[in-house]
Design a protein around this motif. Structure first.
Motif, mmCIF file in Angstrom:
data_model
loop_
_atom_site.group_PDB
_atom_site.id
_atom_site.type_symbol
_atom_site.label_atom_id
_atom_site.label_comp_id
_atom_site.label_asym_id
_atom_site.label_seq_id
_atom_site.Cartn_x
_atom_site.Cartn_y
_atom_site.Cartn_z
ATOM 1 N N GLY A 130 11.446 14.436 11.437
ATOM 2 C CA GLY A 130 12.762 15.057 11.643
ATOM 3 C C GLY A 130 13.666 14.910 10.443
ATOM 4 N N TRP A 131 13.099 14.844 9.247
ATOM 5 C CA TRP A 131 13.895 14.704 8.030
ATOM 6 C C TRP A 131 14.281 16.081 7.488
ATOM 7 N N ASN A 132 15.190 16.071 6.488
ATOM 8 C CA ASN A 132 15.888 17.291 6.058
ATOM 9 C C ASN A 132 15.366 17.875 4.736
ATOM 10 N N LEU B 48 6.358 7.748 4.518
ATOM 11 C CA LEU B 48 6.157 8.443 5.796
ATOM 12 C C LEU B 48 4.715 8.246 6.226
ATOM 13 N N VAL B 49 4.533 7.844 7.469
ATOM 14 C CA VAL B 49 3.166 7.714 7.991
ATOM 15 C C VAL B 49 3.060 8.568 9.257
ATOM 16 N N ASP B 50 1.986 9.315 9.350
ATOM 17 C CA ASP B 50 1.705 10.126 10.539
ATOM 18 C C ASP B 50 1.718 9.218 11.768
ATOM 19 N N PHE C 37 -1.271 7.372 12.924
ATOM 20 C CA PHE C 37 -1.876 6.319 12.088
ATOM 21 C C PHE C 37 -0.951 5.122 11.890
ATOM 22 N N ARG C 38 0.184 5.079 12.618
ATOM 23 C CA ARG C 38 1.136 3.993 12.373
ATOM 24 C C ARG C 38 0.628 2.656 12.895
ATOM 25 N N ARG C 39 1.217 1.585 12.367
ATOM 26 C CA ARG C 39 0.904 0.194 12.729
ATOM 27 C C ARG C 39 -0.541 -0.165 12.381
ATOM 28 N N ARG C 40 -1.092 0.471 11.345
ATOM 29 C CA ARG C 40 -2.473 0.142 10.945
ATOM 30 C C ARG C 40 -2.528 -0.216 9.460
ATOM 31 N N GLY D 245 1.564 2.208 5.882
ATOM 32 C CA GLY D 245 2.888 2.120 5.248
ATOM 33 C C GLY D 245 2.901 1.014 4.213
ATOM 34 N N ARG D 246 2.355 -0.124 4.594
ATOM 35 C CA ARG D 246 2.314 -1.259 3.672
ATOM 36 C C ARG D 246 1.478 -0.919 2.428
ATOM 37 N N ALA D 247 0.331 -0.286 2.632
ATOM 38 C CA ALA D 247 -0.545 0.058 1.499
ATOM 39 C C ALA D 247 0.159 1.045 0.555
ATOM 40 N N LEU E 51 15.664 1.076 -2.746
ATOM 41 C CA LEU E 51 15.372 2.084 -1.711
ATOM 42 C C LEU E 51 16.418 1.988 -0.616
ATOM 43 N N ASP E 52 16.472 3.017 0.206
ATOM 44 C CA ASP E 52 17.353 3.021 1.378
ATOM 45 C C ASP E 52 16.467 3.042 2.613
ATOM 46 N N ALA E 53 16.550 1.967 3.398
ATOM 47 C CA ALA E 53 15.584 1.758 4.483
ATOM 48 C C ALA E 53 16.111 2.220 5.831
ATOM 49 N N THR E 54 15.260 2.906 6.582
ATOM 50 C CA THR E 54 15.524 3.139 7.998
ATOM 51 C C THR E 54 15.235 1.812 8.721
ATOM 52 N N PRO E 55 15.726 1.663 9.958
ATOM 53 C CA PRO E 55 15.407 0.415 10.674
ATOM 54 C C PRO E 55 13.892 0.188 10.768
ATOM 55 N N ALA E 56 13.105 1.261 10.942
ATOM 56 C CA ALA E 56 11.643 1.102 11.027
ATOM 57 C C ALA E 56 11.075 0.622 9.696
ATOM 58 N N GLY E 57 11.613 1.165 8.585
ATOM 59 C CA GLY E 57 11.101 0.794 7.269
ATOM 60 C C GLY E 57 11.542 -0.595 6.840
ATOM 61 N N LYS E 58 12.715 -1.025 7.317
ATOM 62 C CA LYS E 58 13.303 -2.291 6.841
ATOM 63 C C LYS E 58 12.367 -3.483 7.053
HETATM 64 C C1 LIG Z 1 8.101 2.832 8.738
HETATM 65 C C2 LIG Z 1 6.677 3.367 8.638
HETATM 66 C C3 LIG Z 1 6.477 4.011 7.277
HETATM 67 C C4 LIG Z 1 5.728 2.151 8.798
HETATM 68 O O1 LIG Z 1 4.405 2.624 8.552
HETATM 69 P P1 LIG Z 1 3.148 1.899 9.200
HETATM 70 O O2 LIG Z 1 1.933 2.453 8.595
HETATM 71 O O3 LIG Z 1 3.266 1.985 10.681
HETATM 72 O O4 LIG Z 1 3.423 0.392 8.744
HETATM 73 P P2 LIG Z 1 2.293 -0.742 8.618
HETATM 74 O O5 LIG Z 1 1.285 -0.571 9.702
HETATM 75 O O6 LIG Z 1 1.805 -0.791 7.224
HETATM 76 O O7 LIG Z 1 3.162 -2.010 8.929
HETATM 77 C C5 LIG Z 1 3.726 -2.790 7.888
HETATM 78 C C6 LIG Z 1 4.388 -4.003 8.486
HETATM 79 O O8 LIG Z 1 5.521 -3.653 9.232
HETATM 80 C C7 LIG Z 1 5.363 -4.035 10.605
HETATM 81 N N1 LIG Z 1 5.821 -2.912 11.402
HETATM 82 C C8 LIG Z 1 5.627 -1.594 11.138
HETATM 83 N N2 LIG Z 1 6.219 -0.848 12.097
HETATM 84 C C9 LIG Z 1 6.778 -1.725 12.959
HETATM 85 C C10 LIG Z 1 7.519 -1.593 14.155
HETATM 86 N N3 LIG Z 1 7.805 -0.377 14.670
HETATM 87 N N4 LIG Z 1 7.951 -2.723 14.775
HETATM 88 C C11 LIG Z 1 7.649 -3.941 14.304
HETATM 89 N N5 LIG Z 1 6.945 -4.131 13.156
HETATM 90 C C12 LIG Z 1 6.521 -3.051 12.504
HETATM 91 C C13 LIG Z 1 3.891 -4.273 10.816
HETATM 92 O O9 LIG Z 1 3.685 -5.269 11.763
HETATM 93 C C14 LIG Z 1 3.440 -4.694 9.446
HETATM 94 O O10 LIG Z 1 3.639 -6.028 9.213
HETATM 95 P P3 LIG Z 1 2.411 -6.918 8.684
HETATM 96 O O11 LIG Z 1 1.846 -6.207 7.479
HETATM 97 O O12 LIG Z 1 3.036 -8.234 8.359
HETATM 98 O O13 LIG Z 1 1.470 -6.947 9.851
HETATM 99 C C15 LIG Z 1 6.372 4.378 9.771
HETATM 100 O O14 LIG Z 1 6.758 3.809 11.002
HETATM 101 C C16 LIG Z 1 7.085 5.710 9.615
HETATM 102 O O15 LIG Z 1 6.609 6.637 8.973
HETATM 103 N N6 LIG Z 1 8.289 5.806 10.224
HETATM 104 C C17 LIG Z 1 9.077 7.051 10.174
HETATM 105 C C18 LIG Z 1 9.646 7.286 8.786
HETATM 106 C C19 LIG Z 1 10.399 6.092 8.258
HETATM 107 O O16 LIG Z 1 11.303 5.563 8.908
HETATM 108 N N7 LIG Z 1 10.027 5.686 7.040
HETATM 109 C C20 LIG Z 1 10.657 4.598 6.356
HETATM 110 C C21 LIG Z 1 11.647 5.157 5.431
HETATM 111 S S1 LIG Z 1 12.646 3.922 4.707
#
Ligand SMILES: CC(C)(COP(=O)(O)OP(=O)(O)OC[C@H]1O[C@@H](n2cnc3c(N)ncnc32)[C@H](O)[C@@H]1OP(=O)(O)O)[C@@H](O)C(=O)NCCC(=O)NCCS
Length: 304
Positions: A48-50, A96-98, A101-104, A107-109, A128-135
Motif C-alpha cells: 500500500g505504498w505510494n 519490502l518482503v512479499d 515469505f515474511r518472518r523467514r 528482510g534481514r538478509a 533510514l526511516d523505519a515503519t513499526p514493522a521494520g524497526k
Molecule cells: C518489515 C519486513 C521487511 C520484515 O521482513 P521479514 O522478511 O518478515 O523479516 P525477517 O524474517 O528477516 O525478520 C527479521 C527479524 O525481525 C523480526 N520480525 C520481523 N517481523 C516481525 C514482526 N511482525 N513481529 C516481531 N518480530 C518481527 C524477526 O523475528 C527477525 O528477528 P531475528 O532475525 O532476530 O529472528 C516485512 O514485514 C515487510 O515487508 N513489511 C511491510 C513493509 C515494511 O514495513 N517495510 C519496512 C520499511 S522500514
C-alpha cells in the motif's frame, strides 16, 4: 502459516488456530535491474505504498549497483534500495518482503546485503526511516533512533477546483539551502523530482534568499509533499497553502517531524489526519545531522 481446524461440540463448532513456526529460507540476493521494476511495483502495491515506476527508475539511476532483489522458489520475494549522499551518509529504503515469505529471514538478509554494500563503499553512516514493522529488524542490526516522524494524510474533494497555472520556478536557491538542512547534497535527486512535478515546487522568498521551500511528487495513491522546509511559521503556512492550491489530487501525503514547532498544527488546520508513525534511525556516527529543527516534512522514507 496458520493451521486452523474446527471440532463439533454440543453447542456448535469450536475453532482452533495455531501459528506454525516459519521455516527460515536462504534467499538468492542479486542486483536489481530496470527489468525488475514491475516486480518492485508489485511488492510496493501489496504494502500500500505510494511510489511509482519513476521512483524505481530514480533508485536505479542514482545507485545502479546498490539496489537488491531477493528471490525464493524462483519468485521475487523482496527488495532493498540504497542511495549514497556525498559519502557523508547513505539511505536504505524499499525494504519490502512479499507477505507469503515474511518472518523467514528475507528482510534481514536484504538489510544485511544493503549494509554490506554500503560498508564496502566506506560510507560512515547509514540512515533510514523505519515503519513499526521494520524497526524491530533494524534495531537488531544496530540502528538507533534519531527522531520520530508521522505520516499525515489529507482527503479532500477537488471536484470543481480549477488548475492554478503558475510559472515553473528554478529550484537553485532551494538546493543550496537544502544541503545545510538535510546534511548532504541531494541536488540530482531534487532536480529529478522538480523535473517531473515542476508545478509542485514552491519557494518562499525572503530578502535575497529563502525563508523556505517545498517540493512535491505525484505518487500512485497521492501527491506527496516534501521536503517542506521553513525558517518560521509564516513561511511554513504559506508553503503549505501554495502546495495545496497547486496540487490537483484528492489525497495528499506528508511525513512530518513530531518535534517541529508548527507542522502538525498547520496540517490539523488544513484537515490532515494522522496516519502512522515512522522512526528515523542511523547506524554509525551521525556526523552530518543537518538542521532538523527547520524540517517540517522529509522528502520521504525511501529517500530521506
Ligand atoms: C518489515 C519486513 C521487511 C520484515 O521482513 P521479514 O522478511 O518478515 O523479516 P525477517 O524474517 O528477516 O525478520 C527479521 C527479524 O525481525 C523480526 N520480525 C520481523 N517481523 C516481525 C514482526 N511482525 N513481529 C516481531 N518480530 C518481527 C524477526 O523475528 C527477525 O528477528 P531475528 O532475525 O532476530 O529472528 C516485512 O514485514 C515487510 O515487508 N513489511 C511491510 C513493509 C515494511 O514495513 N517495510 C519496512 C520499511 S522500514
Amino acid at each position: 502459516m496458520t493451521l486452523s481446524w474446527r471440532t463439533i461440540s454440543t453447542d456448535g463448532f469450536d475453532e482452533f488456530k495455531i501459528e506454525l513456526p516459519r521455516v527460515p529460507v536462504i534467499p538468492h540476493i542479486r542486483a536489481m535491474t530496470p527489468a525488475d521494476i514491475p516486480a518492485g511495483m508489485r511488492l510496493k502495491e501489496i504494502a500500500g505504498w505510494n511510489q511509482t515506476s519513476e521512483d524505481w527508475v530514480r533508485f536505479l539511476e542514482f545507485s545502479p549497483d546498490g539496489c537488491f532483489l531477493a528471490e525464493c522458489e524462483n519468485r521475487v520475494a523482496g527488495t532493498a534500495t540504497t542511495i549514497i549522499y556525498e559519502n557523508r551518509f547513505a539511505w536504505i529504503g524499499m525494504i519490502l518482503v512479499d507477505p507469503e515469505f515474511r518472518r523467514r529471514g528475507i528482510g534481514r538478509a536484504l538489510l544485511e546485503k544493503a549494509v554490506a554494500h554500503l560498508e564496502a563503499e566506506a560510507v560512515p553512516c547509514i540512515k533510514l526511516d523505519a515503519t513499526p514493522a521494520g524497526k524491530i529488524l533494524y534495531q537488531r542490526l544496530g540502528f538507533e533512533a534519531e527522531y520520530e516522524i508521522e505520516r499525515w494524510v489529507l482527503k479532500r474533494d477537488t471536484g470543481n477546483a480549477r488548475p492554478v497555472q503558475r510559472p515553473s520556478q528554478d529550484p537553485g536557491a532551494a538546493l543550496a539551502m537544502d544541503r545545510e538542512i538535510f546534511g548532504a547534497d541531494r541536488t540530482a535527486l531534487l532536480r529529478s523530482i522538480a523535473g517531473t512535478a515542476p508545478e509542485l515546487l514552491v519557494l518562499a522568498p525572503q530578502d535575497k534568499g529563502l525563508a523556505g521551500y517545498a517540493f512535491g511528487r505525484s505518487g500512485s495513491l497521492a501527491d506527496h509533499l516534501g521536503p517542506w522546509i521553513a525558517r518560521d511559521a509564516v513561511a511554513a503556512r504559506q508553503l503549505l497553502a501554495d502546495f495545496l492550491e497547486r496540487s490537483q489530487r484528492d489525497t495528499i501525503f506528508v511525513d512530518v517531524l513530531t518535534n517541529n514547532s508548527w507542522a502538525r498544527a498547520l496540517l490539523n488546520q488544513r484537515g490532515f489526519e494522522f496516519s502512522r508513525p515512522l522512526t528515523r534511525m542511523h547506524r554509525g556516527a551521525n556526523i552530518y545531522p543537518g538542521q532538523p529543527d527547520l524540517v517540517c516534512a522529509i522528502l520521504g522514507p525511501e529517500f530521506g
